[in-house]
Design a protein around this motif. Structure first.
Motif, PDB file in Angstrom:
ATOM      1  N   ARG A  19       0.656  -1.156  -0.213  1.00 46.64           N
ATOM      2  CA  ARG A  19       0.156  -0.143   0.012  1.00 46.64           C
ATOM      3  C   ARG A  19       0.587   1.382  -0.017  1.00 46.64           C
ATOM      4  O   ARG A  19       0.288   2.379  -0.133  1.00 46.64           O
ATOM      5  CB  ARG A  19      -0.849  -0.115   1.327  1.00 46.64           C
ATOM      6  N   GLY A  20       2.089   1.335   0.268  1.00 47.30           N
ATOM      7  CA  GLY A  20       3.020   2.469   0.171  1.00 47.30           C
ATOM      8  C   GLY A  20       4.502   2.018   0.586  1.00 47.30           C
ATOM      9  O   GLY A  20       4.764   0.888   1.120  1.00 47.30           O
ATOM     10  N   ALA A  21       4.962   3.190   0.776  1.00 45.69           N
ATOM     11  CA  ALA A  21       6.552   3.004   0.935  1.00 45.69           C
ATOM     12  C   ALA A  21       6.630   2.691   2.644  1.00 45.69           C
ATOM     13  O   ALA A  21       5.808   3.140   3.277  1.00 45.69           O
ATOM     14  CB  ALA A  21       7.137   4.433   0.684  1.00 45.69           C
ATOM     15  N   PRO A  22       7.793   2.215   2.784  1.00 42.18           N
ATOM     16  CA  PRO A  22       7.954   1.813   4.380  1.00 42.18           C
ATOM     17  C   PRO A  22       7.744   3.052   5.347  1.00 42.18           C
ATOM     18  O   PRO A  22       7.112   2.793   6.336  1.00 42.18           O
ATOM     19  CB  PRO A  22       9.569   1.533   4.387  1.00 42.18           C
ATOM     20  N   ARG A  23       8.029   4.203   4.978  1.00 40.38           N
ATOM     21  CA  ARG A  23       7.842   5.436   5.929  1.00 40.38           C
ATOM     22  C   ARG A  23       6.513   5.679   5.723  1.00 40.38           C
ATOM     23  O   ARG A  23       6.065   5.948   7.025  1.00 40.38           O
ATOM     24  CB  ARG A  23       8.528   6.464   5.140  1.00 40.38           C
ATOM     25  N   GLU A  24       5.605   5.630   4.977  1.00 44.15           N
ATOM     26  CA  GLU A  24       3.910   5.657   4.965  1.00 44.15           C
ATOM     27  C   GLU A  24       3.425   4.593   5.547  1.00 44.15           C
ATOM     28  O   GLU A  24       2.646   4.843   6.524  1.00 44.15           O
ATOM     29  CB  GLU A  24       3.372   5.343   3.536  1.00 44.15           C
ATOM     30  N   VAL A  25       4.114   3.469   5.640  1.00 44.53           N
ATOM     31  CA  VAL A  25       3.354   2.260   6.500  1.00 44.53           C
ATOM     32  C   VAL A  25       3.566   2.247   7.821  1.00 44.53           C
ATOM     33  O   VAL A  25       2.616   2.130   8.562  1.00 44.53           O
ATOM     34  CB  VAL A  25       3.976   0.834   5.851  1.00 44.53           C
ATOM     35  N   ILE A  26       4.998   2.622   8.255  1.00 44.48           N
ATOM     36  CA  ILE A  26       4.965   2.988   9.833  1.00 44.48           C
ATOM     37  C   ILE A  26       4.372   4.156  10.165  1.00 44.48           C
ATOM     38  O   ILE A  26       3.683   4.234  11.366  1.00 44.48           O
ATOM     39  CB  ILE A  26       6.570   2.917  10.001  1.00 44.48           C
TER      40      ILE A  26
END
Ligand SMILES: NC(=O)CC[C@H](N)C(=O)O
Length: 310
Positions: free
Chosen positions: A127-134
């Motif tokens: 659903r998104g980049a690591p930064r967005e997921v966290i």
């Protein structure tokens, strides 16, 4: 039933004096440094009232308790498709074990062993980049707890990055089976940060309210998950939430519960209470020694075990 505030105060007093406190997790340096003298307990009832004692407002590393929130988000993202990549059976193995992955073709037994949680994060990365997921996970947990102060402890996240050799092995091994779609470094970046979320017992008990209330967050009336999904997450917590100690936890406590190597446990008494306990010393299965004992005492005095007659 004695008054709950009395029960909670008595439990905290007993745990403060307990001689056998277990040992804090040694393989993550900042966790090894936490004083085993800590004990905290917080309970949120269905009507919103709260009971707390000991170090209930001291943040600690929630570690694998975060797997409950990550699972909830992944089910929201892909629904039952998740079960094509993660099983729903207790493993009977240690939380960081690799052995079953070979014969079971890289499909982890359940979403609460490390391998399973790593696949769950891989799904979230769809659903998104690591930064967005966290960031999304932090927003989710803050919303559940109603507390914007909840944060990631970067020191813990970095220490896990530096020492998480087993988690790298699990991730790479599953990648070889085609059950990890993103690079291991990316997925583990998310995993280490979610494990490093710091919360107090009070915040954690509030965050677990939707699981005691059929998926609805009681104060806002917001539906977080359907009643069926809440029931299923509770079932997984009961059968898999304490790894190879899940049977023992059901025997002694009898509540859906999820432990973490930071010494925290989130436990759910459906329809009644969301409970968080914390004591950093672990037993030989990597679950909080006094946290478990405290919950055992609590259900004894309240009759809240799901195996008690309602
Ligand atoms: N049981 C746990 O809490 C394990 C989480 C820890 N971050 C690890 O991956 O080893």
């Amino acid at each position: 039933m004695e008054s709950l505030s009395r029960i909670v105060a008595d439990i905290a007093a007993e745990m403060a004096a307990a001689p056998d406190r277990g040992t804090p997790a040694q393989y993550i340096p900042p966790l090894a440094a936490v004083d085993p003298a800590h004990f905290g307990i917080a309970i949120t009832l269905a009507d919103g009232s709260e009971y707390a004692a000991g170090d209930a407002d001291l943040p600690f590393s929630i570690q694998s308790v975060s797997k409950v929130f990550a699972l909830t988000q992944a089910l929201g993202a892909v629904g039952d498709q998740l079960w094509q990549r993660v099983g729903r059976e207790p493993s009977g193995s240690a939380f960081n074990s690799i052995v079953q992955l070979e014969t079971e073709h890289g499909i982890p037994r359940n979403p609460f062993v490390n391998a399973g949680a790593i696949v769950v994060d891989d799904v979230l990365l769809g659903r998104g980049a690591p930064r967005e997921v966290i960031g999304e996970m932090l927003r989710f947990v803050r919303g559940l707890a109603g507390d914007e102060a909840i944060h990631v402890d970067e020191t813990v996240a970095r220490a896990e990055q530096d020492t998480g050799f087993r988690n790298f092995a699990l991730a790479q091994y599953m990648r070889a089976f085609g059950n990890l779609h993103r690079p291991a470094e990316e997925v583990l970046g998310v995993y280490f940060h979610q494990c490093a979320i710091a919360m107090s017992c009070r915040q954690l008990a509030r965050a677990g309210r939707f699981l005691m209330a059929g998926g609805v967050q009681p104060d806002t009336g917001l539906s977080i998950v359907s009643p069926r999904r809440a029931r299923r997450i509770n079932a997984l917590m009961l059968t898999c939430g304490h790894y190879d100690g899940s049977g023992e936890f059901a025997f002694r406590v009898g509540l859906p519960g999820k432990s973490g190597v930071g010494g925290g446990i989130l436990a759910v008494a459906p329809g009644i209470a969301s409970i968080a306990v914390w004591s950093p010393g672990l037993n030989e299965r990597g679950n909080s020694q006094l946290g478990t004992l405290a919950l055992e005492r609590l259900v004894h005095h309240t009759g809240w075990s799901i195996f008690d007659p309602r």
